[in-house]
Design a protein around this motif. Structure first.
Motif, PDB file in Angstrom:
ATOM      1  N   THR A  11      85.191   7.384 -46.380  1.00 23.62           N
ATOM      2  CA  THR A  11      84.442   7.183 -47.623  1.00 23.62           C
ATOM      3  C   THR A  11      84.028   8.485 -48.294  1.00 23.62           C
ATOM      4  N   GLY A  12      83.979   9.588 -47.519  1.00 17.41           N
ATOM      5  CA  GLY A  12      83.517  10.856 -48.064  1.00 17.41           C
ATOM      6  C   GLY A  12      82.012  10.917 -48.223  1.00 17.41           C
ATOM      7  N   GLU A  13      81.304   9.928 -47.670  1.00 12.40           N
ATOM      8  CA  GLU A  13      79.848   9.880 -47.773  1.00 12.40           C
ATOM      9  C   GLU A  13      79.204  10.517 -46.547  1.00 12.40           C
ATOM     10  N   VAL A  14      78.011  11.047 -46.732  1.00 17.44           N
ATOM     11  CA  VAL A  14      77.248  11.579 -45.613  1.00 17.44           C
ATOM     12  C   VAL A  14      76.808  10.396 -44.747  1.00 17.44           C
ATOM     13  N   ALA A  15      77.197  10.430 -43.479  1.00 20.02           N
ATOM     14  CA  ALA A  15      76.842   9.354 -42.559  1.00 20.02           C
ATOM     15  C   ALA A  15      75.545   9.654 -41.819  1.00 20.02           C
ATOM     16  N   LYS A  16      75.317  10.940 -41.525  1.00 21.44           N
ATOM     17  CA  LYS A  16      74.138  11.318 -40.756  1.00 21.44           C
ATOM     18  C   LYS A  16      73.863  12.797 -40.948  1.00 21.44           C
ATOM     19  N   ILE A  17      72.597  13.159 -40.884  1.00 21.17           N
ATOM     20  CA  ILE A  17      72.193  14.554 -40.890  1.00 21.17           C
ATOM     21  C   ILE A  17      71.891  14.930 -39.440  1.00 21.17           C
ATOM     22  N   ILE A  18      72.539  15.980 -38.969  1.00 24.96           N
ATOM     23  CA  ILE A  18      72.377  16.413 -37.583  1.00 24.96           C
ATOM     24  C   ILE A  18      71.474  17.637 -37.565  1.00 24.96           C
ATOM     25  N   SER A  19      70.342  17.490 -36.886  1.00 22.97           N
ATOM     26  CA  SER A  19      69.322  18.538 -36.858  1.00 22.97           C
ATOM     27  C   SER A  19      68.767  18.660 -35.450  1.00 22.97           C
ATOM     28  N   ASN A  20      68.321  19.854 -35.082  1.00 21.12           N
ATOM     29  CA  ASN A  20      67.677  20.030 -33.780  1.00 21.12           C
ATOM     30  C   ASN A  20      66.382  19.240 -33.706  1.00 21.12           C
ATOM     31  N   TRP A  21      65.737  19.060 -34.845  1.00 16.35           N
ATOM     32  CA  TRP A  21      64.489  18.304 -34.874  1.00 16.35           C
ATOM     33  C   TRP A  21      64.632  17.128 -35.833  1.00 16.35           C
ATOM     34  N   GLN A  22      64.939  15.966 -35.285  1.00 15.33           N
ATOM     35  CA  GLN A  22      65.050  14.758 -36.099  1.00 15.33           C
ATOM     36  C   GLN A  22      63.650  14.310 -36.528  1.00 15.33           C
ATOM     37  N   GLY A  23      62.712  14.329 -35.598  1.00 15.66           N
ATOM     38  CA  GLY A  23      61.316  14.048 -35.907  1.00 15.66           C
ATOM     39  C   GLY A  23      61.055  12.701 -36.545  1.00 15.66           C
ATOM     40  N   GLY A  24      61.949  11.733 -36.342  1.00 14.97           N
ATOM     41  CA  GLY A  24      61.766  10.422 -36.957  1.00 14.97           C
ATOM     42  C   GLY A  24      61.933  10.447 -38.464  1.00 14.97           C
ATOM     43  N   ARG A  25      62.528  11.516 -38.976  1.00 14.90           N
ATOM     44  CA  ARG A  25      62.688  11.652 -40.428  1.00 14.90           C
ATOM     45  C   ARG A  25      63.988  10.988 -40.900  1.00 14.90           C
ATOM     46  N   LYS A  26      63.932  10.384 -42.051  1.00 14.49           N
ATOM     47  CA  LYS A  26      65.117   9.779 -42.671  1.00 14.49           C
ATOM     48  C   LYS A  26      66.100  10.861 -43.120  1.00 14.49           C
ATOM     49  N   PHE A  27      65.581  11.957 -43.654  1.00 14.19           N
ATOM     50  CA  PHE A  27      66.385  13.092 -44.110  1.00 14.19           C
ATOM     51  C   PHE A  27      65.920  14.350 -43.369  1.00 14.19           C
ATOM     52  N   PRO A  28      66.366  14.551 -42.125  1.00  9.61           N
ATOM     53  CA  PRO A  28      65.902  15.706 -41.345  1.00  9.61           C
ATOM     54  C   PRO A  28      66.631  16.989 -41.724  1.00  9.61           C
ATOM     55  N   MET A  29      66.359  17.493 -42.916  1.00 14.80           N
ATOM     56  CA  MET A  29      67.095  18.649 -43.415  1.00 14.80           C
ATOM     57  C   MET A  29      66.147  19.686 -44.004  1.00 14.80           C
ATOM     58  N   ASP A  30      66.400  20.933 -43.657  1.00 15.10           N
ATOM     59  CA  ASP A  30      65.629  22.036 -44.205  1.00 15.10           C
ATOM     60  C   ASP A  30      65.904  22.176 -45.702  1.00 15.10           C
TER      61      ASP A  30
END
Length: 126
Positions: free
Chosen positions: A27-46
């Motif tokens: 689909t070319g869509e973002v499936a998941k954001i991979i972060s060292n700290w997910q923290g229960g966040r929907k968008f765990p991105m700096d």
């Protein structure tokens, strides 16, 4: 219609080596954001790993709010603009390259990169 947010990998975030997005090859869509700290966040991105066109400010009127818990400021802003990761536009060759990084001063130690619990499920997507 242009997605409200564009995302790209970013290196040297906090104690981690990098944050990145897993993009669905079909689909070319973002499936998941991979972060060292997910923290229960929907968008765990700096904040250094995403950007937006100025029309987003005019049409959606997001704002940075002082009352947000530290570590959740970026997510709070992103949630005002997008409902899911499928609304994010992956840049940098579908998030396979790193062209952005934090510059840090002083002694910084990176944490050991650990496997994301969902990594095995993501192998077909990245």
């Amino acid at each position: 219609l242009q997605p409200p947010l564009s995302v790209f990998n970013i290196a040297f975030v906090a104690a981690g080596m990098y944050e990145r997005c897993a993009v669905n090859k079909t689909t070319g869509e973002v499936a998941k954001i991979i972060s060292n700290w997910q923290g229960g966040r929907k968008f765990p991105m700096d904040m250094g790993g995403w950007g937006f066109h100025s029309h987003v400010i005019k049409t959606r009127k997001p704002r940075f709010r002082n009352e947000v818990t530290p570590g959740f400021l970026e997510e709070d802003f992103m949630k005002q603009v997008a409902n899911s990761t499928s609304e994010l536009q992956p840049l940098n060759s579908n998030c396979t390259r790193i062209y952005t990084w934090h510059v840090k001063t002083g002694g910084v130690t990176t944490a050991k990169v650990t496997s994301d619990p969902d990594f095995e499920k993501l192998k077909g997507l990245i």
